[in-house]
Motif scaffolding. Structure first.
Motif, PDB file in Angstrom:
ATOM      1  N   CYS A  44       5.449   5.053   7.986  1.00  0.00           N
ATOM      2  CA  CYS A  44       5.883   6.138   8.865  1.00  0.00           C
ATOM      3  C   CYS A  44       4.838   7.242   8.741  1.00  0.00           C
ATOM      4  N   GLU A  45       3.984   7.344   9.728  1.00  0.00           N
ATOM      5  CA  GLU A  45       2.900   8.351   9.699  1.00  0.00           C
ATOM      6  C   GLU A  45       3.402   9.588  10.451  1.00  0.00           C
ATOM      7  N   HIS A  46       3.603  10.660   9.709  1.00  0.00           N
ATOM      8  CA  HIS A  46       4.226  11.840  10.316  1.00  0.00           C
ATOM      9  C   HIS A  46       3.214  12.897  10.749  1.00  0.00           C
ATOM     10  N   ARG A  47       1.946  12.703  10.453  1.00  0.00           N
ATOM     11  CA  ARG A  47       0.949  13.704  10.834  1.00  0.00           C
ATOM     12  C   ARG A  47       0.113  13.218  12.017  1.00  0.00           C
ATOM     13  N   ASP A  48      -0.409  14.178  12.782  1.00  0.00           N
ATOM     14  CA  ASP A  48      -1.252  13.830  13.927  1.00  0.00           C
ATOM     15  C   ASP A  48      -2.543  13.141  13.464  1.00  0.00           C
ATOM     16  N   HIS A  49      -3.102  13.613  12.364  1.00  0.00           N
ATOM     17  CA  HIS A  49      -4.339  13.022  11.848  1.00  0.00           C
ATOM     18  C   HIS A  49      -4.198  12.822  10.345  1.00  0.00           C
ATOM     19  N   GLY A  50      -3.370  11.868   9.973  1.00  0.00           N
ATOM     20  CA  GLY A  50      -3.036  11.673   8.568  1.00  0.00           C
ATOM     21  C   GLY A  50      -4.138  11.013   7.760  1.00  0.00           C
ATOM     22  N   GLY A  51      -5.029  10.327   8.438  1.00  0.00           N
ATOM     23  CA  GLY A  51      -6.098   9.626   7.725  1.00  0.00           C
ATOM     24  C   GLY A  51      -5.588   8.388   7.022  1.00  0.00           C
ATOM     25  N   SER A  52      -6.419   7.825   6.153  1.00  0.00           N
ATOM     26  CA  SER A  52      -5.996   6.615   5.452  1.00  0.00           C
ATOM     27  C   SER A  52      -4.960   6.993   4.399  1.00  0.00           C
ATOM     28  N   ARG A  53      -4.111   6.059   4.041  1.00  0.00           N
ATOM     29  CA  ARG A  53      -2.991   6.334   3.132  1.00  0.00           C
ATOM     30  C   ARG A  53      -3.037   5.348   1.969  1.00  0.00           C
ATOM     31  N   ARG A  54      -2.825   5.891   0.774  1.00  0.00           N
ATOM     32  CA  ARG A  54      -2.850   5.061  -0.434  1.00  0.00           C
ATOM     33  C   ARG A  54      -1.449   4.622  -0.817  1.00  0.00           C
ATOM     34  N   LEU A  55      -1.274   3.317  -0.969  1.00  0.00           N
ATOM     35  CA  LEU A  55      -0.036   2.767  -1.517  1.00  0.00           C
ATOM     36  C   LEU A  55      -0.331   2.233  -2.912  1.00  0.00           C
ATOM     37  N   LEU A  56       0.671   2.292  -3.770  1.00  0.00           N
ATOM     38  CA  LEU A  56       0.566   1.640  -5.067  1.00  0.00           C
ATOM     39  C   LEU A  56       1.685   0.592  -5.124  1.00  0.00           C
ATOM     40  N   LEU A  57       1.285  -0.652  -5.301  1.00  0.00           N
ATOM     41  CA  LEU A  57       2.239  -1.771  -5.331  1.00  0.00           C
ATOM     42  C   LEU A  57       2.487  -2.160  -6.782  1.00  0.00           C
ATOM     43  N   THR A  58       3.739  -2.216  -7.183  1.00  0.00           N
ATOM     44  CA  THR A  58       4.075  -2.631  -8.544  1.00  0.00           C
ATOM     45  C   THR A  58       5.024  -3.824  -8.453  1.00  0.00           C
ATOM     46  N   LEU A  59       4.566  -4.938  -8.996  1.00  0.00           N
ATOM     47  CA  LEU A  59       5.340  -6.180  -8.927  1.00  0.00           C
ATOM     48  C   LEU A  59       5.791  -6.538 -10.338  1.00  0.00           C
ATOM     49  N   MET A  60       7.071  -6.823 -10.479  1.00  0.00           N
ATOM     50  CA  MET A  60       7.585  -7.182 -11.811  1.00  0.00           C
ATOM     51  C   MET A  60       8.568  -8.338 -11.649  1.00  0.00           C
ATOM     52  N   GLY A  61       8.685  -9.166 -12.677  1.00  0.00           N
ATOM     53  CA  GLY A  61       9.644 -10.261 -12.585  1.00  0.00           C
ATOM     54  C   GLY A  61       9.261 -11.434 -13.462  1.00  0.00           C
ATOM     55  N   GLU A  62       9.883 -12.588 -13.136  1.00  0.00           N
ATOM     56  CA  GLU A  62       9.659 -13.809 -13.906  1.00  0.00           C
ATOM     57  C   GLU A  62       8.987 -14.863 -13.037  1.00  0.00           C
ATOM     58  N   GLY A  63       8.066 -15.586 -13.635  1.00  0.00           N
ATOM     59  CA  GLY A  63       7.352 -16.633 -12.915  1.00  0.00           C
ATOM     60  C   GLY A  63       8.238 -17.839 -12.635  1.00  0.00           C
ATOM     61  N   ARG A  64       7.729 -18.753 -11.822  1.00  0.00           N
ATOM     62  CA  ARG A  64       8.458 -19.976 -11.490  1.00  0.00           C
ATOM     63  C   ARG A  64       8.174 -21.043 -12.547  1.00  0.00           C
TER      64      ARG A  64
END
Lengths: 141, 141, 141
Positions: free
Chosen positions: B121-141
Motif C-alpha cells: 500500500c503506497e500512500h505517498r505520491d513519490h514514495g520511492g523504493s521500499r524496504r521489506l524485511l522478511l523473517t521466516l521461522m518454523g520446522e523443515g519437512r
C-alpha cells in the motif's frame, strides 16, 4: 530461545505516545539475538499499539485529532454508553490500530526503519496504567 | 529454523499493488518447510502492507479511492504539513493498515486462501523504493 | 514446538461474533505450553479477526453499526460492484481489521487481558462458513 516479560506502563494522557525506549529497555536480551521476532501485546481493549513516525510530536497530535474525528466520542449510533462517551469509541479505535505488534529482530537490535517508533495509543480520558506482555523468540548470536 | 532476508521493492506509484510473487520468489526456502510463519515487515511509516483480493484490479483501485476519501490529503485538522499534503495522511493510512503481516506456512507453501494476495500500500505520491524485511521461522519437512 | 490446525467456523450472520471458546477448544495443546504464540489466520478477504471487549453484546452491535457507517455498502466511489453491494465494503473492512491475530501464550493459557475476546468479523450478508488456520509455536512446560 523464548522469553516473556511483563511491562506495565505508567498512566499516559489520552493521545499517542512514543514508548520505543521503554520496550527496548525492558528486554536487554535482544542484544544477544541474531535473528528473531518481538511480539508486543497490550492486554486491554481501549488502548492499542502502532508503529509510526518517531521524530515529530505534531504527527502524534495529528493522530489524536484525526481518530477523534473519524470515531467521535459518544457517536449517535452507539448503544454501549454506560462507561462514558469515550469508551465505545476507544474500543473501535483499538481494533482499527490493533492490540499487538510483531517487530523483527536482527543482529542484536530491533530492525525498525530509521523513522519508525512504537506508539502507545491511549484512547481513554483516564485509562490508567497499561499492561503489555512482551514475547521474544529467536536464535542467539 | 530461522531465516531473514531483505527485499527492496522498486518504486511503485501511489496506490495498492500485488506483491505476492515478489515475496514468494525472495524466499525459495519456504518450499522446504513443513510448518511455520512468515513475517513481512515494511521499514517505513508512509507505506503499509495488507492482505486482500488477488484477482480484480478494480478492487485495488477502490482501496485507493476509499482511503483517499477516509483520510484526505491535507485534511484541515493536520498540523504536520511541512512534508507535503500527502505525508500526514500517509502516516495515518499506514497505521490503519499496518506495517507487518504474519502469514502461515504449511507443507512448503504460504497457506493463503484462494483469493488472498499480499498488497504493498503506497500512500505517498513519490514514495520511492521500499524496504521489506522478511523473517521466516518454523520446522523443515 | 510447532503445531498447525484447521478450524472451520459455521456460517455466522453479518456482524461481530465472539469465537474465543471455539479457538481455545480447537487447541487443547495450549495447556502444555510454558511460553509461546498462537497465530490465528482467516483465509478470506471479506471477513476478518480482531480482539475486543468480551462481555457486552452491545459492544459487538456497535462495531457493526460503526463500520457500516464508516465503509458504506455500495459506496458511490466503488467500481468493483459485480459481487454485490456488500462485497467491496467487506474487503475494505477486512483490511482495516486484519486477517491475522498474534496472541501470547503463557503457562498453559492464552494470555489475554480480563476483558479481551477474539472476534470473528463477518462483513458479508451471506459469508458462509469460514476457514481459520491456527499456528501454535513455543516451548513446552
Amino acid at each position: 530461545m523464548w522469553l516473556q516479560r511483563d511491562l506495565t506502563l505508567k498512566p499516559h494522557p489520552r493521545g499517542f505516545h512514543l514508548i520505543t525506549l521503554e520496550v527496548m529497555t525492558a528486554l536487554p536480551e535482544i542484544a544477544g539475538m541474531r535473528v528473531g521476532l518481538l511480539q508486543v501485546f497490550i492486554q486491554h481493549t481501549s488502548a492499542s499499539l502502532t508503529v509510526s513516525e518517531n521524530a515529530s510530536p505534531d504527527v502524534r497530535r495529528d493522530f489524536e485529532r484525526y481518530f477523534n474525528h473519524a470515531v467521535p466520542d459518544g457517536w449517535t449510533g452507539f448503544e454501549h454508553t454506560l462507561e462514558g462517551d469515550d469508551d465505545m469509541a476507544a474500543h473501535i479505535k483499538a481494533s482499527v490500530l490493533g492490540a499487538s505488534l510483531s517487530l523483527p529482530v536482527r543482529d542484536g537490535r530491533l530492525a525498525l526503519g530509521t523513522w519508525q517508533g512504537i506508539y502507545l495509543c491511549e484512547h481513554r480520558d483516564h485509562g490508567g496504567s497499561r499492561r503489555l506482555l512482551l514475547t521474544l523468540m529467536g536464535e542467539g548470536r
